[in-house]
Design an enzyme around this catalytic site. Structure first.
Site, PDB file in Angstrom:
ATOM      1  N   GLU A 183       0.852  -1.199   0.000  1.00 58.38           N
ATOM      2  CA  GLU A 183       0.000   0.000   0.000  1.00 58.38           C
ATOM      3  C   GLU A 183       0.879   1.236   0.000  1.00 58.38           C
ATOM      4  O   GLU A 183       2.101   1.147   0.148  1.00 58.38           O
ATOM      5  CB  GLU A 183      -0.938  -0.022   1.211  1.00 58.38           C
ATOM      6  CG  GLU A 183      -1.966  -1.151   1.109  1.00 58.38           C
ATOM      7  CD  GLU A 183      -2.893  -1.257   2.299  1.00 58.38           C
ATOM      8  OE1 GLU A 183      -3.081  -0.263   3.005  1.00 58.38           O
ATOM      9  OE2 GLU A 183      -3.407  -2.357   2.525  1.00 58.38           O
ATOM     10  N   ASP A 234     -17.109   9.818  19.667  1.00 59.11           N
ATOM     11  CA  ASP A 234     -17.649   9.817  21.038  1.00 59.11           C
ATOM     12  C   ASP A 234     -16.555   9.769  22.104  1.00 59.11           C
ATOM     13  O   ASP A 234     -16.595  10.510  23.086  1.00 59.11           O
ATOM     14  CB  ASP A 234     -18.586   8.616  21.238  1.00 59.11           C
ATOM     15  CG  ASP A 234     -19.709   8.599  20.232  1.00 59.11           C
ATOM     16  OD1 ASP A 234     -20.139   9.691  19.808  1.00 59.11           O
ATOM     17  OD2 ASP A 234     -20.143   7.504  19.850  1.00 59.11           O
ATOM     18  N   HIS A 268      -8.873   9.241   2.543  1.00 61.36           N
ATOM     19  CA  HIS A 268      -8.469   8.117   1.698  1.00 61.36           C
ATOM     20  C   HIS A 268      -8.659   8.541   0.249  1.00 61.36           C
ATOM     21  O   HIS A 268      -9.710   9.084  -0.099  1.00 61.36           O
ATOM     22  CB  HIS A 268      -9.318   6.885   2.015  1.00 61.36           C
ATOM     23  CG  HIS A 268      -8.736   5.620   1.447  1.00 61.36           C
ATOM     24  ND1 HIS A 268      -8.716   5.370   0.090  1.00 61.36           N
ATOM     25  CD2 HIS A 268      -8.139   4.563   2.040  1.00 61.36           C
ATOM     26  CE1 HIS A 268      -8.137   4.195  -0.105  1.00 61.36           C
ATOM     27  NE2 HIS A 268      -7.776   3.681   1.061  1.00 61.36           N
ATOM     28  N   ARG A 283      -0.407   8.614   1.435  1.00 60.42           N
ATOM     29  CA  ARG A 283      -1.810   8.907   1.195  1.00 60.42           C
ATOM     30  C   ARG A 283      -2.141  10.399   1.118  1.00 60.42           C
ATOM     31  O   ARG A 283      -2.986  10.821   0.333  1.00 60.42           O
ATOM     32  CB  ARG A 283      -2.597   8.275   2.340  1.00 60.42           C
ATOM     33  CG  ARG A 283      -3.935   7.832   1.944  1.00 60.42           C
ATOM     34  CD  ARG A 283      -4.504   7.014   3.055  1.00 60.42           C
ATOM     35  NE  ARG A 283      -4.335   5.603   2.804  1.00 60.42           N
ATOM     36  CZ  ARG A 283      -4.829   4.662   3.585  1.00 60.42           C
ATOM     37  NH1 ARG A 283      -5.503   4.990   4.665  1.00 60.42           N
ATOM     38  NH2 ARG A 283      -4.670   3.395   3.306  1.00 60.42           N
ATOM     39  N   HIS A 319     -11.237   9.493   6.219  1.00 55.85           N
ATOM     40  CA  HIS A 319     -10.986   8.066   6.471  1.00 55.85           C
ATOM     41  C   HIS A 319     -10.476   7.783   7.873  1.00 55.85           C
ATOM     42  O   HIS A 319     -10.901   6.821   8.510  1.00 55.85           O
ATOM     43  CB  HIS A 319      -9.970   7.590   5.436  1.00 55.85           C
ATOM     44  CG  HIS A 319      -9.659   6.132   5.491  1.00 55.85           C
ATOM     45  ND1 HIS A 319     -10.614   5.157   5.303  1.00 55.85           N
ATOM     46  CD2 HIS A 319      -8.484   5.468   5.688  1.00 55.85           C
ATOM     47  CE1 HIS A 319     -10.048   3.956   5.389  1.00 55.85           C
ATOM     48  NE2 HIS A 319      -8.758   4.120   5.643  1.00 55.85           N
ATOM     49  N   ARG A 369      -0.876   8.958   8.876  1.00 55.23           N
ATOM     50  CA  ARG A 369      -0.748   7.527   9.189  1.00 55.23           C
ATOM     51  C   ARG A 369      -0.308   6.723   7.965  1.00 55.23           C
ATOM     52  O   ARG A 369      -0.857   6.899   6.866  1.00 55.23           O
ATOM     53  CB  ARG A 369      -2.103   6.998   9.655  1.00 55.23           C
ATOM     54  CG  ARG A 369      -2.132   5.523   9.979  1.00 55.23           C
ATOM     55  CD  ARG A 369      -3.535   5.119  10.373  1.00 55.23           C
ATOM     56  NE  ARG A 369      -4.434   5.273   9.250  1.00 55.23           N
ATOM     57  CZ  ARG A 369      -4.876   4.266   8.495  1.00 55.23           C
ATOM     58  NH1 ARG A 369      -4.516   3.030   8.766  1.00 55.23           N
ATOM     59  NH2 ARG A 369      -5.695   4.483   7.491  1.00 55.23           N
TER      60      ARG A 369
HETATM   61  C1  SIN Z   1      -7.198   0.442   2.481  1.00 56.17           C
HETATM   62  O1  SIN Z   1      -7.460  -0.742   2.360  1.00 56.17           O
HETATM   63  O2  SIN Z   1      -6.892   1.178   1.562  1.00 56.17           O
HETATM   64  C2  SIN Z   1      -7.290   1.037   3.851  1.00 56.17           C
HETATM   65  C3  SIN Z   1      -6.149   0.609   4.653  1.00 56.17           C
HETATM   66  C4  SIN Z   1      -5.918   1.583   5.756  1.00 56.17           C
HETATM   67  O3  SIN Z   1      -6.576   2.615   5.826  1.00 56.17           O
HETATM   68  O4  SIN Z   1      -5.023   1.343   6.563  1.00 56.17           O
END
Ligand code: SIN
Length: 541
Positions: free
Chosen positions: A118, A220, A241, A287, A348, A383
């Site tokens: 990723e 919350d 995201h 990201r 996200h 993150r």
């Molecule tokens: C995704 O599958 O793209 C999300 C993974 C994540 O947000 O850590």
């Protein structure tokens, strides 16, 4: 739950039923009685929706150092290195712990783990179960929880506020004593008294108009902890995201970053693969960079969406590796094997939250927390993908260890805690007030506090947030508590705190980009943005 005291009087009160809450509950249940309360059904958690997987340096070609480097790089100077090391070093152990609890990860034909890639990862390191890793984790943990004699799992229970010694007027350091909880089926607010309270309530994506998060994500735990006096940090870093399906009925259906990890390419409406213009890692850039690039492309072209093109991998591969994504897209009229699918960014992950230490403890004694509700120091300003399920387990385990060791010394919480007072509250007569305010918050957050911010937009958002605060407060105290009202109050507070963090950070870094301060300013802002109720210029809500 064995015969004995009611679950409203327990050793451990766990708020939330995602990976962190359930993992903590299972450890704690070996040492005492546990109540897990959850707002809707137990599986209605962000964990259940996680597609990508769990990042862990388990491959022979990988190393803890490489995982550490990638996490620090994504975090843009704000990760706490000792925290990152603490978490990534526990990658392999975490995977084994999950497997022992019955979680299955995909394996290669030769028996090794199948690893996905990723954004921001220098190599393949994401363990997964097809494209529904979170669902598999939730399934396995819930099965254990339901079978455990020491755990009471209470669905349709909404935490309203934390019980603390300060609230009860007791002297000394502020200590957590449990929570006021609304049983939404019966409409009654009860005191749940506990020696240890564990917050695992997840994030706050519902503060934005478009989000990949489930409906429960209304911030919350963040709001309750802040009201109780805990320190929050870095609320300005909200991760968007890059690729949610663009479709009126899709309600921000996520298309996992793993699709780009398997060769998916982002294209403009004219077919240009544009990411190489923005970053050397192109489609696998961190990201924040990908989401901002898409935002720029959309603003420049006026198009509604960009396109994710994975045609090159063919139908057989897609059906095997991404069966849920492939099926959902097909249901909505897109065959990923034949055409690029339209995608847009959506809110996200909340990188800010309640500050915790390496034991997962907050600055309220006996209040522990893990997962998206926290700011542990792992994510910094952005993150790294698939680090969050790992973080949830590592800190749930650390918190359970510390809390269980402390348990024998803790007295039971006092009996004389005030019951919740509805006072003269009436039945709410007009639900439209809640939906109207909720909608307004989510719109101004999206338009003014989104991927690209400016001083003017933030000032506008703050004016709206402050105006709504009075209205919501008045409504809150005049009408009988209901789930929508609890969530609205929390959401409004989280919005205000996100704006506050964004206004304090007069630079651009990671997920926070401000047109009026486009550069990173290490001299002045290489630090966390801390928010405390006690530092507010006027009484908070
Ligand atoms: C995704 O599958 O793209 C999300 C993974 C994540 O947000 O850590």
């Amino acid at each position: 739950m064995p015969p004995g005291p009611h679950p409203r009087e327990v050793d451990f009160l766990v708020l939330g039923s995602g990976i962190a809450g359930l993992f903590f509950a299972l450890q704690a249940a070996e040492h005492g009685r546990v109540a897990v309360i959850t707002k809707k059904r137990a599986a209605d958690s962000a964990t259940n929706f996680a597609q990508g997987g769990v990042a862990a340096a388990v491959a022979g070609s990988d190393s803890v150092e490489a995982h550490l480097r990638d996490t620090l790089e994504a975090g843009a100077g704000l990760c706490r290195e000792e925290v990152v090391r603490f978490v990534v070093e526990r990658g392999a152990h975490t995977i084994e712990a999950l497997r022992k609890l019955g979680v299955e990860f995909d394996l290669e034909a030769g028996g090794g783990f199948a690893l996905g890639r990723e954004g921001g990862h220098s190599q393949r390191r994401v363990l997964h179960n097809r494209d529904a890793t979170g669902r598999e984790i939730e399934r396995a943990l819930l099965a254990r929880i339901r079978a455990h004699p020491n755990v009471a799992l209470l669905e349709n229970h909404y935490a309203v506020d934390l019980l603390t010694s300060a609230r009860a007027g007791q002297p000394g350091a502020n200590r957590a004593l449990g929570a006021y909880v609304l049983d939404s089926r019966r409409g009654a607010v009860h005191r749940f008294r506990a020696r240890i309270t564990f917050l695992a309530t997840g994030g706050a994506g519902k503060v934005y108009l478009y989000t990949s998060n489930p409906d429960i994500a209304s911030g919350d735990g963040i709001a309750m902890a802040y009201r109780a006096g805990a320190t929050l940090a870095n609320m300005e870093f909200f991760q968007f995201h890059p690729t949610c399906l663009y479709h009126p009925q899709a309600k921000s259906f996520l298309i996992s970053e793993a699709v780009r990890g398997e060769g998916g390419v982002l294209r403009s409406a004219l077919g240009e693969a544009f990411m190489a213009r923005y970053h050397p890692m192109a489609d696998l850039a961190p990201r924040d960079i990908v989401a901002r690039a898409i935002d720029t492309e959309l603003k420049q072209s006026g198009a509604d969406a960009v396109f994710l093109d994975i045609r090159a991998r063919g139908a057989d591969f897609l059906q095997q590796r991404f069966p849920n994504i492939y099926r959902r897209c097909l249901e909505l009229g897109f065959d990923m094997a034949r055409e690029p699918v339209p995608v847009v960014p959506a809110a996200h992950y909340c990188c800010g939250g309640v500050v915790t230490n390496l034991c997962g403890e907050t600055d309220i004694e006996n209040l522990f927390a893990a997962g998206e509700v926290t700011c542990s120091g792992l994510h910094g300003a952005n993150r790294l993908a698939s680090n969050s399920l790992l973080e949830g387990v590592v800190f749930a385990e650390a918190a359970a260890r510390e809390a269980c060791a402390r348990l024998p010394e803790l007295p039971p919480p006092p009996q004389n805690i005030e019951p919740w007072r509805d006072g003269d509250a009436e039945e709410p007569s007009e639900a439209v007030v809640i939906t109207q305010n909720w909608d307004e918050i989510r719109r101004f957050m999206w338009n003014y506090v989104g991927i690209v911010r400016s001083d003017k937009r933030l000032a506008r958002a703050r004016r709206r947030a402050l105006a709504l605060r009075g209205e919501i407060d008045e409504y809150y105290w005049n009408f009988r508590l209901a789930p929508g009202l609890i969530e609205l109050r929390n959401l409004a507070l989280v919005a205000r705190l996100t704006i506050e963090g964004a206004m304090q950070r007069r630079e651009s870094r990671g997920l926070h980009y401000n047109l009026d301060h486009p550069q990173r300013d290490d001299a002045n802002f290489c630090r966390d943005t801390l928010l405390r109720k006690s530092s507010e210029p006027r009484p908070g809500n």
